[in-house]
Design a protein around this motif. Sequence first.
Motif, PDB file in Angstrom:
ATOM      1  N   UNK A  80       0.811  -1.115  -0.043  1.00 10.15           N
ATOM      2  CA  UNK A  80      -0.026   0.008   0.012  1.00 10.15           C
ATOM      3  C   UNK A  80       0.823   1.477   0.108  1.00 10.15           C
ATOM      4  N   UNK A  81       2.028   1.351   0.506  1.00 14.42           N
ATOM      5  CA  UNK A  81       2.910   2.360   0.462  1.00 14.42           C
ATOM      6  C   UNK A  81       3.701   2.475  -0.799  1.00 14.42           C
ATOM      7  N   UNK A  82       3.790   1.462  -1.399  1.00 17.25           N
ATOM      8  CA  UNK A  82       4.485   1.553  -2.664  1.00 17.25           C
ATOM      9  C   UNK A  82       3.562   2.166  -4.004  1.00 17.25           C
ATOM     10  N   UNK A  83       2.294   1.498  -3.822  1.00 19.10           N
ATOM     11  CA  UNK A  83       1.261   1.605  -4.964  1.00 19.10           C
ATOM     12  C   UNK A  83       0.668   2.987  -4.813  1.00 19.10           C
ATOM     13  N   UNK A  84       0.410   3.875  -5.773  1.00 13.74           N
ATOM     14  CA  UNK A  84      -0.347   5.118  -5.620  1.00 13.74           C
ATOM     15  C   UNK A  84      -1.623   4.842  -5.122  1.00 13.74           C
ATOM     16  N   UNK A  85      -2.119   5.729  -4.464  1.00 16.08           N
ATOM     17  CA  UNK A  85      -3.822   5.411  -3.558  1.00 16.08           C
ATOM     18  C   UNK A  85      -4.632   5.540  -4.877  1.00 16.08           C
ATOM     19  N   UNK A  86      -4.405   6.171  -5.933  1.00 11.93           N
ATOM     20  CA  UNK A  86      -5.456   6.223  -6.720  1.00 11.93           C
ATOM     21  C   UNK A  86      -5.808   4.748  -7.648  1.00 11.93           C
ATOM     22  N   UNK A  87      -4.683   3.809  -7.414  1.00 17.46           N
ATOM     23  CA  UNK A  87      -4.995   2.655  -7.815  1.00 17.46           C
ATOM     24  C   UNK A  87      -6.056   2.056  -7.488  1.00 17.46           C
TER      25      UNK A  87
END
Length: 630
Positions: A80-87
Motif C-alpha cells: 500500500x505504501x509502494x502503490x499510488x492511492x489512486x490505483x
Amino acid sequence: MLIEDRLKDLKAKIDAKVPAGIKVSEVEFEGPELVIYTDDPKKFADEADLIKILARELRKRIVVRPNILEDPEIAADKVNNVVPEDAGITDLFFDPDTGEVLIEAEKPGVVIGKNGTTLRDITKEIGWTPKVVRTPPIESSTVKQTRQYLRAVKDERKEFLRTIGRRIHRDITSKDKWLRVTTLGCCREVGRAAFLMSTPESKILIDCGEKPGNNDGYPYLYVPEIYPLNSLDAVVITHAHLDHCALVPLLYKYGYEGPVYSTPATRDLSVMLQLDYLDVVANETSKVPYSSKEVQQYLKHSITLNYGSVTDIAPDVKLTYHNAGHILGSAIAHFHVGDGLYNIAFTGDFNYAKSRLFGPATSQFPRLEAVFMESTYGGSNDMQPSRKDAEEKLYEAVNDTVNRGGKIIIPAFAVGRSQEVMLALEEGMRLEKIPKVKVYLDGMIKEATAIHTTYPEYLNPDLRKLIFQDGMNPFLADCFEQVDSSSKRGDIIGSGDPCVIITTSGMLNGGPVMEYLYGLAQDEKNMLIFVGYQADGTTGRRIQKGWKEIPLGRRETININLEIKTVDGFSGHSDRKQLMAYVNHLNPRPEKIFTIHGDEKSAIDLASSIYKRYKIETHAPRNLETYRMV
C-alpha cells in the motif's frame, strides 16, 4: 532412484544453469511443481528466460520462491505504501502455495506502473511475486471465504503439497505398459459422471457427480478397482455442475487424502454448489451424503490449473486442461500417458459454438488417440435452433405473458444458463424488444454471477470488453433484483405486477422454484419456460411431458394450469450437428470415440453415426465396463 537423490540431481542441474551471483538454497517437489528456493528471487526475475529454459530442460513446472516470505500483514502495508492511492486497491490475497500476492485494484495499470516499474518495486520490497487483476464488479462471498480458508490452512497445505509432490514424482517401477478406463457412471444416462483411468503405475478418477432426480444416483464407487480410495493418485474435475462434482467431498469421508485438480473457477463454483446441494438434500431428506467438513477437506486438497498448462499428476500421466465452452472454467481434460504411450481426452460437457459467455470448445490437440465425449443431444433429431432464434422465441414468450398480466418462471442452473438468459433479457429490454419489467434472481444465481466477474479471463472477448473497457456491465442492470427470503418470494407471488423469475433448480428438483410453482402454477396467465435439458426422473421432465398434477411432499399436489414452453438453444451442450462437426474438426483425428452422458438412444445413435460417416471405431459403453486402450 530415491526422491532425495533425484532432488539432489535436479539441484545440481539447476546450479549448472543459474548465472553466477544467484544462489539456489533448496529444491523441493510441491504438488505438481518443482519449487526453487532462493535468497535472490529478484535476480531470478531479471533473468527473463531462465525459468522457461529450466522448465524445458528438466521437463518440470518450475516455481521460484524466496526462502523467507515477508509476513502478509507487514507485506500488505508495504504494498500500500509502494502503490499510488489512486490505483484503488480493494483486496490483497497472499497465496503461500505459489509465493504470489494477488492484488485486486480498480485501476490495474496504476499498480503495474510504467513498463512494470511499480511491480518490480513491490517484488523488491516484499519478496512475494505480485499478480494484478481488476476488482470484480460484483463481490463474491464464496471467493472471499475460499481465500480466507486457504490462508488459514496454509501450513497444512504446504505439508500436503510436499507429500503429493513426492508421490507424483516417484520412480516408475512396472515394466508393463497398458491403459484401461472403467466406466463408473454417466453411460447411457445423464448424470453421475465418473470414470477410472488406470495404468500399471497410477489410478485417476475423472469426475464424481450425482444423478439428478434420483436419490440413489451415485456412481459405482464400491467396485474393487477403485479401492482403497487412497490408492487413487488424483481426482480430475471437468466442471462444476453437480452431475460431475457433487460427490467429490464424499471421497474424503471414505478415506481419500489426495489432490483434486480443476480450473480455479471450477473450484470456487463447485464449493458453492456443493454447499447449496447439502442444504437442498437436507430439506428434502434427512440423509445427507457428507457434511461441510468434507467440502473443506476437498478445498484444502484442491490444486488449480489454467488452460494449456501441461502438468504431471502421476509418475506416468500428464494433464492439460482446454476450454470446453460449457460453463465458467469448464474444461476438456487431456491426458498424456507414459512416455508417448497414449493420449486420451474426456470432454465433460462441452459446447462447440460461441455463446454470449464463452468461446467454442477446443478441438486441436498435440496428440489424441481416444476421446470420451458427451452425447446429451446426440440423437439424430436433436437439433437446437441458433442462439438468435432462441432469444427471439424467448422474447415472444415474455411479451405474450407480460401483455396478459402474467409472471414467467424460468428454472435454470445457477451456473451457465442463468447468466446466458440474464444477458439475453438485459439486451432485450435495452433494445426495447421486450417490456422493462423486474427480473428476480433466486437461489445461487447472484453469487454464481459474482464468480463469473471474478474470472473475466474465461469470458469471451466481446463480453470482457463490454464490462471492463466500455464500462457497461449487463449483470448490474437495474432490471435485476436478488431474492433472498421466503417472505420476498411470497410478495412476488402475491403481487399483481408482471415479472420474470429466474430461479434454481434447473430441473425442478427442489430449491426455490418449487415455492414459485406452488404459488403460480394454477393461474393460466403465467408461464413456465424451460431453457435447459430436463433429465428423466426429474419434476421438470414430468411437466414437460404434460403431467397436470405434481406431488409436493406426502400430502400436497401442485395443479399445473400455467402455460408450458420449452425454448431450446440456450443449452451449454452441443446439439447433434455440432457434435458431428466437432468430431470432423478434431485434430489429430482419434482412433476411438466413446459416447457418454446421454440417454441410451442418443449415445448409441451418435456412436453409430460417427462410425458410418468418419470410419472411427466407436463405442456407447454401459456402466461398469472396462476398456483396454493400449
